[in-house]
Design a protein around this motif. Structure first.
Motif, short mmCIF file in Angstrom:
data_model
loop_
_atom_site.label_atom_id
_atom_site.label_comp_id
_atom_site.label_asym_id
_atom_site.label_seq_id
_atom_site.Cartn_x
_atom_site.Cartn_y
_atom_site.Cartn_z
N MET A 345 0.83 -1.21 0.00
CA MET A 345 0.00 0.00 0.00
C MET A 345 0.87 1.26 0.00
O MET A 345 0.55 2.24 -0.66
CB MET A 345 -0.91 -0.02 1.24
CG MET A 345 -2.13 0.86 1.11
SD MET A 345 -3.41 0.19 0.04
CE MET A 345 -3.36 1.31 -1.33
N GLN B 95 -3.83 -3.48 10.20
CA GLN B 95 -2.66 -4.37 10.16
C GLN B 95 -1.46 -3.45 9.93
O GLN B 95 -0.96 -2.88 10.89
CB GLN B 95 -2.85 -5.45 9.10
CG GLN B 95 -3.95 -6.44 9.53
CD GLN B 95 -4.06 -7.66 8.64
OE1 GLN B 95 -3.11 -8.09 7.99
NE2 GLN B 95 -5.24 -8.23 8.59
N CYS B 96 -1.01 -3.29 8.66
CA CYS B 96 0.09 -2.34 8.48
C CYS B 96 -0.36 -0.94 8.84
O CYS B 96 0.41 -0.11 9.27
CB CYS B 96 0.66 -2.40 7.07
SG CYS B 96 -0.21 -1.41 5.84
N GLY B 97 -1.65 -0.66 8.64
CA GLY B 97 -2.21 0.62 9.05
C GLY B 97 -2.13 1.72 8.01
O GLY B 97 -2.70 2.79 8.19
N TYR B 98 -1.44 1.46 6.92
CA TYR B 98 -1.16 2.53 5.96
C TYR B 98 -2.42 3.08 5.32
O TYR B 98 -2.54 4.27 5.08
CB TYR B 98 -0.19 2.02 4.89
CG TYR B 98 0.37 3.12 4.03
CD1 TYR B 98 1.41 3.92 4.49
CD2 TYR B 98 -0.15 3.38 2.76
CE1 TYR B 98 1.93 4.93 3.71
CE2 TYR B 98 0.35 4.40 1.97
CZ TYR B 98 1.40 5.18 2.44
OH TYR B 98 1.90 6.19 1.68
N CYS B 99 -3.39 2.21 5.04
CA CYS B 99 -4.62 2.67 4.39
C CYS B 99 -5.61 3.24 5.36
O CYS B 99 -6.64 3.78 4.96
CB CYS B 99 -5.27 1.52 3.63
SG CYS B 99 -6.07 0.32 4.76
N GLN B 100 -5.37 3.07 6.67
CA GLN B 100 -6.46 3.23 7.63
C GLN B 100 -6.91 4.68 7.83
O GLN B 100 -8.08 4.91 8.10
CB GLN B 100 -6.10 2.57 8.97
CG GLN B 100 -5.88 1.04 8.88
CD GLN B 100 -7.12 0.25 8.44
OE1 GLN B 100 -8.24 0.74 8.51
NE2 GLN B 100 -6.92 -0.97 7.97
N CYS B 130 -7.37 -1.82 0.66
CA CYS B 130 -6.53 -2.24 1.77
C CYS B 130 -5.77 -3.48 1.31
O CYS B 130 -6.36 -4.53 1.12
CB CYS B 130 -7.34 -2.57 3.01
SG CYS B 130 -6.31 -3.27 4.32
N ARG B 131 -4.47 -3.35 1.13
CA ARG B 131 -3.69 -4.50 0.65
C ARG B 131 -3.48 -5.54 1.74
O ARG B 131 -3.14 -6.68 1.47
CB ARG B 131 -2.34 -4.03 0.08
CG ARG B 131 -2.45 -3.34 -1.25
CD ARG B 131 -2.87 -4.28 -2.37
NE ARG B 131 -1.80 -5.17 -2.75
CZ ARG B 131 -1.99 -6.41 -3.23
NH1 ARG B 131 -3.22 -6.91 -3.35
NH2 ARG B 131 -0.96 -7.15 -3.58
N CYS B 132 -3.67 -5.16 2.99
CA CYS B 132 -3.58 -6.14 4.07
C CYS B 132 -4.88 -6.93 4.21
O CYS B 132 -4.94 -7.88 4.98
CB CYS B 132 -3.25 -5.46 5.39
SG CYS B 132 -1.64 -4.65 5.39
N THR B 134 -8.07 -5.96 5.32
CA THR B 134 -8.80 -5.78 6.58
C THR B 134 -10.29 -5.53 6.35
O THR B 134 -10.99 -5.09 7.27
CB THR B 134 -8.22 -4.60 7.39
OG1 THR B 134 -8.43 -3.39 6.64
CG2 THR B 134 -6.73 -4.77 7.66
S1 FES Z 1 -3.96 -2.11 6.83
FE1 FES Z 1 -2.32 -2.36 5.43
S2 FES Z 1 -3.16 -1.60 3.59
FE2 FES Z 1 -4.84 -1.56 4.94
#
Ligand code: FES
Ligand code: FES
Lengths: 714, 149
Positions: A345, B95-100, B130-132, B134
């Protein structure tokens, strides 16, 4: 009781001895304050420090890219320490052999991958916590002049049984720091765990609070004083070089400050990211495209198939019985897998500052030691002059094991003599990835009395290890290409597994559950083909080839049971099942699928997983769901194609990924286990595609032997 | 100089008027909660509220935000007291949080407009990537946020 692996020599007792190596220069919110160890802290080993204010700082030798290590790893330490997760702060460890991965067998390097983190750190972190606890207990005993055996610990406090004596850990650090570090401190037995295996509020992820308010610092968020922003124009053809370039227009862009050539292309440096991107587009570059300019996807597949047919340089990875001479019904098939991009992302980036014979780097990296080496090389400074700060990662999936983005940032910083962040666009990221290799798999099986008596599997793939770790090649076999091929769980008396290396000029790398994420599609689809050919139920067919009570059988049965396998489905819906083995973990997945036009629609996914002892059940659930969605994304539409040496996809409109509307509910069922923990971050990437294909076969009788489904069903 | 109103404060920035609001927020104002994911309005990482409407800022020239109320994730609350942040924590979404940040801003706008969204309305409004993966928890958190309104 498990025996600790540390001995005295591994412990550095006093904070002062740790030196400046631990200092982090950026303040990562959610982590400990920037300063590193303070003089007043108690630091019994490399992993933990306890401050007078009761803060427990846990050093992470692993990168947090969403998989939950920033919670799982401290949980193991805090449990043995008898501290609460709420008093824990995390800090990303600097490169150093004391933080090296022990499980991957690659030497003293720090690396986050292969779903190894929890397994790797299971004993070391618990030992670190137990040792610190023993010293705090000894400190309290000394202070009160009592027998340490009369003392109990919980939630960061030492108490004496039968008295009202109590002391918080923070109040004991000064005494604890003067005590000898004990060796062979016993670890807890399973029934003594207070955090490991628990759910609920006390087990919530440590990194979540700052991920809902924008405070978490990812690589892209790093900002150092005086920093400029850069974008790099790279060769559209893999391996191409700059022949000449013209930068008048780029330099005319408002905010552009420098245009410099670096080894990977031409960098445009500016006062903000947008100006850098605009400058990048305004460059006029003539490329020396090199030998890869002729690469095309159809020809690459044809070449792989030709290699498979002629069996040139075919290497045997596994030979069992006499697969060439078995009588019965013979089945043969060829499966074709596409290149796949990671599409983290957060597009790739890194920040660097080369100055005064030293180099400082801030990077979202899965491999801090490799990143440090790359930086040292690019900066032309000794390794110990490189300070590397690992940030949070906006996804990793294996992409951030690479160091290309670090090299770039260091080269640009060196050229402009100042701090700079190199930021990739999504187009850069899609077209300059290290892709999952394309693959041609030729499989052949012999059925006798409805049983598989012989299985041959030939894998034609480019080699990941050839580039990354050539010394790990064995007899010309890249064993990373053999995942879910050599280790099929089924008892088949005659087996032959071979590998043909297909070197073809395309940069390849590790994509979440590397090569298992394709190979399992072949193995589990082909087994399903054979089940139907034998007239057997696909689950019963698999179970008949598995030792009763094996971990593989157990997950298959559990997933099938929870999914209601064999029960009548709503009209137009079918279930498919698949098994997977990855990172020491066993998984099974049932997908409930219908066909809507030319695409499968997944209505529900049921998974069962056996990953040994579970450190954090909710993270196991979360990772199972996330990995299944990652695999679903790839299965539905994930592919990279090459024309004239160029990647044809560029952004999310042509490298399409899963969205909310297509993300099914995913149930996760965990097999209770007292085995040591194994990996969870990748396990359900591989089995989703075969489970869907196996369901589709039930729906329309069509066996799909390639991915993605958007192409296979077209 | 261009003058915009971010999180209730007037901010003056010296950028070309076609500069996307995303880069003004991130690079000029150091509001890095708003993320960059694609630059072409595909992923939603850059979502903020423009007069309360969820807006992808990577393709929005700053000149078009003049005079509007711009709210970024940082404005929700710094102590996670906003009901959507609370729901996100309760469901353990990131998760990674980047999109959140973008997901949360899109969800907040949805809940402000549609206090009790159906699954179909969520599918329609929540097109952020969201690539993770979620998504299931985002959906649960939106329902939870709706219930706690
Ligand atoms: S939490 Fe990782 S891209 Fe959404
Ligand atoms: S960065 Fe704006 S939508 Fe992707």
């Amino acid at each position: 009781m498990e025996s600790p692996v540390f001995d005295r020599a591994d412990f550095i007792r006093l904070t002062g001895m740790l030196g400046a190596g631990l200092a982090l220069a950026i303040n990562v919110p959610g982590c400990a304050p920037a300063a590193g160890p303070s003089a007043k802290e108690f630091a019994p080993n490399a992993w933990v420090r306890i401050a007078p204010d009761d803060t427990v700082t846990v050093m992470l030798g692993k990168s947090e890219m969403g998989q939950g290590v920033a919670t799982g790893l401290p949980t193991m330490l805090a449990d043995e320490l008898d501290a609460s997760l709420q008093q824990v702060r995390i800090e990303f460890a600097p490169p150093g052999s004391q933080y090296a991965d022990l499980k991957m067998g690659m030497g003293p390097i720090m690396i986050t991958g292969g779903s190894t983190s929890i397994a790797d750190m299971w004993i070391p972190l618990r030992t670190a916590g137990a040792t610190a606890r023993a010293m705090l207990v000894a400190a309290a005993a000394k202070q009160w002049g009592v027998d340490p055996a009369s003392l109990r610990t919980s939630d960061g406090v030492v108490r004496q049984e039968g008295s009202d004596r109590r002391a918080s850990y923070g109040s004991l650090v000064a005494i604890a720091a003067t005590l000898p570090v004990p060796a062979n401190v016993p670890l807890k037995s399973r029934d003594q765990f207070t955090l490991i295996g628990k759910t609920g509020k006390t087990a919530q992820r440590i990194d979540v609070p700052n991920k809902v308010n924008g405070k978490s610092v990812f690589g892209i968020d790093v900002r150092v004083p005086g920093m400029l922003y850069a974008a790099i124009a790279r060769s559209p053809v893999f391996g191409g070089r700059v022949k000449s370039f013209e930068a008048t227009k780029a330099k005319a862009v408002h905010g552009v400050t420098h245009v410099v050539q670096v080894s990977n292309g031409v960098a445009v440096v500016a006062k903000n990211t947008y100006a850098a991107f605009q400058g990048q587009r305004a460059l006029n570059i003539v490329w020396n495209e090199g030998p890869n300019a002729h690469l095309n996807t159809p020809a690459l597949f044809a070449a792989a198939e030709e290699l498979g047919r002629t069996r040139k340089n075919e290497r045997v990875a596994l030979l069992k019985g006499n697969p060439g001479h078995v009588e019965g019904r013979v089945f043969e098939a060829t499966y074709r897998g596409p290149l796949l991009a990671h599409a983290t992302m957060e597009p790739q980036n890194a920040t660097a500052h080369v100055h005064d014979g030293a180099c400082e780097v801030w990077a979202p990296t899965q491999g801090p030691t490799a990143a440090q080496e790359a930086a040292a090389k690019a900066a032309g400074v000794p390794l110990e002059r490189v300070t590397l700060h690992t940030t949070f990662l906006g996804g990793g999936f294996g992409r951030r094991l690479e160091t290309d983005f670090v090299t770039e940032a260091v080269e640009v910083s060196k050229a402009i003599r100042g701090p700079v962040k190199v930021q990739w666009s999504r187009e850069d990221d899609t077209q300059h990835d290290f892709y999952r290799p394309m693959s041609v798999n030729n499989v052949r099986a012999v059925l006798q009395d409805g049983k598989v008596v012989s299985l041959s599997h030939q894998v034609v793939q480019a080699s990941l290890l050839r580039r990354a770790l050539p010394r790990l090649m064995k007899n010309g076999v890249d064993f990373s290409s053999m995942a879910d091929v050599v280790d099929v769980p089924y008892r088949i008396p005659n087996m032959r597994v071979t590998y043909i290396e297909h070197e073809n000029g395309i940069p390849i790398g590790s994509v979440r559950a590397p090569q298992a994420n394709w190979n399992d599609f072949v193995t589990e689809s082909f087994i399903d083909e054979l089940a139907h050919a034998a007239g057997k139920d696909p689950l019963a067919f698999r179970l008949a080839m598995l030792p009763a009570g094996s971990r593989s059988a157990r997950v298959l049965k559990l997933a099938a049971d929870k999914a209601g396998w064999g029960e009548p489905q709503r009209p137009g819906i079918a279930q498919g099942i698949a098994h997977v083995f990855w990172g020491g973990t066993y998984g099974a997945l049932v997908a409930e699928v219908s066909l809507q036009g030319k695409m499968p629609k997944v209505h529900r996914i049921v998974t069962a997983v056996d990953c040994g002892t579970v450190v954090n059940p909710d993270i196991v659930t979360q990772q199972s769901q996330g990995a299944a969605n990652f695999g679903l994304s790839a299965a539905l539409s994930g592919k990279i194609t090459i024309q004239n040496g160029r990647v044809q996809q560029s952004n999310f409109y042509d490298f399409t990924v899963l969205h909310m509307a297509d993300a099914p509910p995913i149930e996760v069922h965990i097999v209770p286990s007292s085995e040591p923990p194994s990996g969870i971050g990748e396990i359900f990437v591989p089995p989703i595609a075969p489970a869907i294909a196996n369901a589709i076969f039930k729906l329309n009788g069509k066996r799909l032997r390639s991915l993605p489904f958007s192409d296979a069903l077209a | 100089m261009i003058s915009i109103i971010v999180n209730g404060e007037q901010r003056d920035v010296d950028v070309a008027p076609d500069t996307p609001l995303l880069w003004v927020l991130r690079d000029e104002l150091n509001l890095t909660g708003t993320k960059f994911g694609c630059g072409v309005a595909q992923c939603g990482c850059c979502t903020v509220h423009l007069d309360g409407v969820a807006t992808r800022t990577c393709v929005l020239p700053v000149s078009q935000a003049v005079g509007k109320q711009i709210h970024t994730v940082e404005s929700l609350s710094s102590d996670n007291a906003h009901r959507v942040q609370k729901a996100w924590i309760a469901e353990q979404v990131p998760q990674c949080g980047y999109c959140q940040s973008g997901q949360i801003m899109a969800a907040t706008a949805l809940l402000n407009k549609t206090p009790h969204p159906t699954d179909a309305q969520i599918d329609q409004a929540m097109t952020n990537i969201c690539r993770c993966g979620t998504y299931g928890r985002i959906r649960a958190a939106i329902h939870r946020g709706a219930a706690e309104a």
